[in-house]
Every structure is written in structure tokens, then in C-alpha cells.
Design a protein around this motif. Structure first.
Motif, short mmCIF file in Angstrom:
data_model
loop_
_atom_site.label_atom_id
_atom_site.label_comp_id
_atom_site.label_asym_id
_atom_site.label_seq_id
_atom_site.Cartn_x
_atom_site.Cartn_y
_atom_site.Cartn_z
N THR A 63 0.83 -1.21 0.00
CA THR A 63 0.00 0.00 0.00
C THR A 63 0.87 1.27 0.00
N ILE A 64 2.18 1.05 0.10
CA ILE A 64 3.13 2.17 0.20
C ILE A 64 3.90 2.33 -1.10
N ALA A 65 4.16 3.57 -1.49
CA ALA A 65 4.96 3.80 -2.70
C ALA A 65 6.34 3.16 -2.51
N PRO A 66 6.81 2.40 -3.53
CA PRO A 66 8.08 1.68 -3.37
C PRO A 66 9.26 2.59 -3.02
N LYS A 67 9.19 3.84 -3.44
CA LYS A 67 10.32 4.74 -3.16
C LYS A 67 10.26 5.36 -1.75
N ASN A 68 9.19 5.07 -1.01
CA ASN A 68 9.10 5.55 0.36
C ASN A 68 10.24 4.93 1.18
N PRO A 69 11.03 5.76 1.90
CA PRO A 69 12.19 5.20 2.60
C PRO A 69 11.83 4.23 3.73
N ALA A 70 10.54 4.17 4.10
CA ALA A 70 10.14 3.27 5.19
C ALA A 70 9.58 1.94 4.69
N HIS A 135 -4.69 4.42 2.47
CA HIS A 135 -5.38 4.15 3.74
C HIS A 135 -6.58 3.22 3.59
N ASN A 136 -7.26 3.30 2.46
CA ASN A 136 -8.42 2.41 2.28
C ASN A 136 -8.00 0.96 2.11
N LYS A 137 -6.93 0.76 1.34
CA LYS A 137 -6.42 -0.60 1.16
C LYS A 137 -5.90 -1.16 2.48
N ALA A 138 -5.18 -0.33 3.23
CA ALA A 138 -4.63 -0.78 4.52
C ALA A 138 -5.76 -1.13 5.48
N ALA A 139 -6.83 -0.35 5.47
CA ALA A 139 -7.98 -0.62 6.35
C ALA A 139 -8.63 -1.95 5.99
N GLU A 140 -8.66 -2.24 4.69
CA GLU A 140 -9.22 -3.51 4.24
C GLU A 140 -8.36 -4.68 4.72
N GLY A 147 -16.55 3.27 10.36
CA GLY A 147 -16.55 4.22 11.47
C GLY A 147 -15.19 4.35 12.12
N HIS A 148 -14.20 3.70 11.53
CA HIS A 148 -12.82 3.80 12.02
C HIS A 148 -11.89 4.04 10.83
N GLU A 149 -10.69 4.52 11.11
CA GLU A 149 -9.69 4.71 10.07
C GLU A 149 -8.34 4.21 10.57
N VAL A 150 -7.54 3.66 9.68
CA VAL A 150 -6.12 3.46 10.02
C VAL A 150 -5.41 4.72 9.54
#
Lengths: 180, 180
Positions: A63-70, A135-140, A147-150
């Protein structure tokens, strides 16, 4: 310099960890600290998912962009916490919006997140706050209910090395007297 | 119990203060600590107004519902800080929104606010985070420029007494393993 100031100044975004595991006891200390964070009318909207399963970690990584350092840290960190929020409580009074900022879950999660990161730092444990992902994919993936969010993913572990601090504005640059 | 855990657990919302002034040195320690808060890509969107003027304090007090338990503190506190944010930086990449939560100023201000409150607590100084007021009127009073918001007012002073902590959920009530 007090211990607290030292902890605040020495906290870094840590994305590479040694193999040392985080003990149950240290993790409990960190989670217990979060419990005592302040929140809007003590609504405590935080929910935390401790993501242990390797397959779920892998899915979250996607769910994270591959170039994200984390990106690597999501899978490699000894502990990965997902900081979630219950919506419609913080900032509300009897189910009604009370301010122009509507839901205050982001503010309260910020408060809780700093409690978490500083407590980890006080135990020698590094953290990185990851907010840039789908965030939607991560929540899934984490089966976060309606009614909640990650909101943020927080990989944690003992730092492989300690980097230098990114530059900060001087106090005189952000403090104003009487008016902005 | 470490010093930090003690500070986190002993922080309370403090709305009544003794006559003791807060020294320049203590205030600087608190503001310097805020400087080291983490933020989205180190954007540091926080701005702080130190509201000293009695007339401005009185005007800010009028933006708060009279039954708010912090109303008196706005005028009476030795120090009143207004925590403001620059919009359109935190959560953005090259001026473009990057996540479903759009602007992350509330999250970053939460991080900065807990840094502020814990540092104050470590010096024996009580704080209360006030979020329920007319933000547009307050922004006008403090001459907050376009593209910025005043988010919380934080009265600070040495506590007249220390109350008990409001009840918190147990760790087991907000921690989930693998999925929510």
C-alpha cells in the motif's frame, strides 16, 4: 538537560533495525503509556493493531509507494503498530460537530503518537511514523471496521545507527507575541 | 517507573493556577522542546502565539462557551499559548494532496502539543488543551493570516491542586493483534 528534553531531542525517524527483538515488557510499557495520553473530553479514540503476521505485513507494504524510505521497515521491523481511530467522538458533543475542524481524531492521534514515540525512545527503541500509504487498502487488509480509520503505521526496533536530526526552525521563527 | 512514564501518567488538565509566575527560562525550555517534535516530512507547520495582553485574553475568553471549565484559565493563567498551524504543507507533496486525510496539520499539532504538555509537566507546570471555541473569531483577534488556523489555546501555570486522572480504557481494550 533533563531526561525528557534529551529523549525529545534524540528521537529520530528510524527505518533500519538490529535483529534484537522488542520484549513483551517493553511493548507493554509503550502501550500502557499511550493509555495516558490526553484526548478531547477524554474520548480516547485511539485503537492500535499490532501486526505480527508476515503475510499481512507484506500486503501493507504494497500500500506504500516503493520509493518511500520506510517501505522495508514495514516488513523488517521487530514490531509494526497500526495507529487507528474511532471517528465521530473526538470533537463532538452528543453526536454533534462542535468546531470548524469537525473530527479531532487526527489531533488526538498525534498526541497519542508522540506519547508512543517518546516512550519507545526512552527505552532505546526507534520508531518511524508512516502516513503516506493507501489508507483504504490498509484498512481492508487490517479489517478496520466502518466508522474507524487506520491513520499511521509505526515500525519499531532497536536502531542500527543513529542519524543526525533534520534541521528545525528556530524558536524565534515560530513564536509570536500577542498577535501572529 | 521511569521519569518519562511518571510525567506521562501525572499530566492532568490543570485549570486553576497559583500566583507563581512561569520564568522566561521555563517557557523557553518548553518552546525549545516543541521545536524538536516530529512532523510530516519535517514540514514543522506549527506557529505559536504567546498571548500576554490582558485585553486580547479577554476577547479570546469571549470566543469560548461560558460553561467551558477552562474559561477562567484563558484570562487567569500566567501564560496563554495559542497553537496555530500553517495549512497546505503537512500531508502535501509539491503542493498536491497525498492522502485521504488531506491536510495533516491536526496530526502534527497533536504531536507538538504533547511535546509541549509533557515538557511543562516535567517542570511542574500544568496545562489544559482547549479546542472548543470559535476558531474564526479567535483567528481574527490574534491576526492569524490567511492560510493558517488557530487550533488550540493552552493556558499554563503552576497547579493549585492536583486532581485524579479521568478513567482510561485498559490496554487490552484498544490493542488488537494482526487485524482490528
Amino acid at each position: 538537560m533533563s531526561d525528557l528534553i534529551k529523549i525529545i531531542q534524540e528521537r529520530r525517524s528510524v527505518r533500519k533495525y538490529t535483529d534484537q527483538e522488542i520484549s513483551e515488557e517493553s511493548l507493554n510499557t509503550i502501550l500502557e503509556a499511550v493509555r495516558w495520553s490526553p484526548s478531547w473530553a477524554n474520548t480516547q479514540c485511539w485503537e492500535i493493531v499490532n501486526v505480527k503476521d508476515a503475510m499481512l505485513r507484506k500486503q501493507l507494504q504494497e500500500t506504500i509507494a516503493p520509493k518511500n524510505p520506510a517501505t522495508k521497515a514495514i516488513v523488517a521491523a521487530p514490531i509494526l503498530l497500526a495507529l487507528c481511530a474511532k471517528l465521530g467522538t473526538s470533537g463532538y458533543y452528543k453526536d454533534k460537530v462542535t468546531t470548524k475542524f469537525v473530527d479531532w481524531f487526527m489531533y488526538d492521534l498525534g498526541l497519542a503518537c508522540q506519547t508512543l514515540c517518546l516512550t519507545a525512545q526512552s527505552l532505546g527503541i526507534g520508531t518511524v511514523i508512516v502516513g503516506l500509504f493507501d489508507h483504504n487498502k490498509a484498512a481492508e487488509i487490517l479489517k478496520v471496521p466502518t466508522g474507524h480509520e487506520v491513520v499511521t503505521l509505526i515500525p519499531m526496533g532497536y536502531p542500527q545507527k543513529t542519524g543526525s536530526a533534520p534541521k528545525r526552525r528556530e524558536v524565534s521563527e515560530f513564536v509570536h507575541v500577542d498577535t501572529f
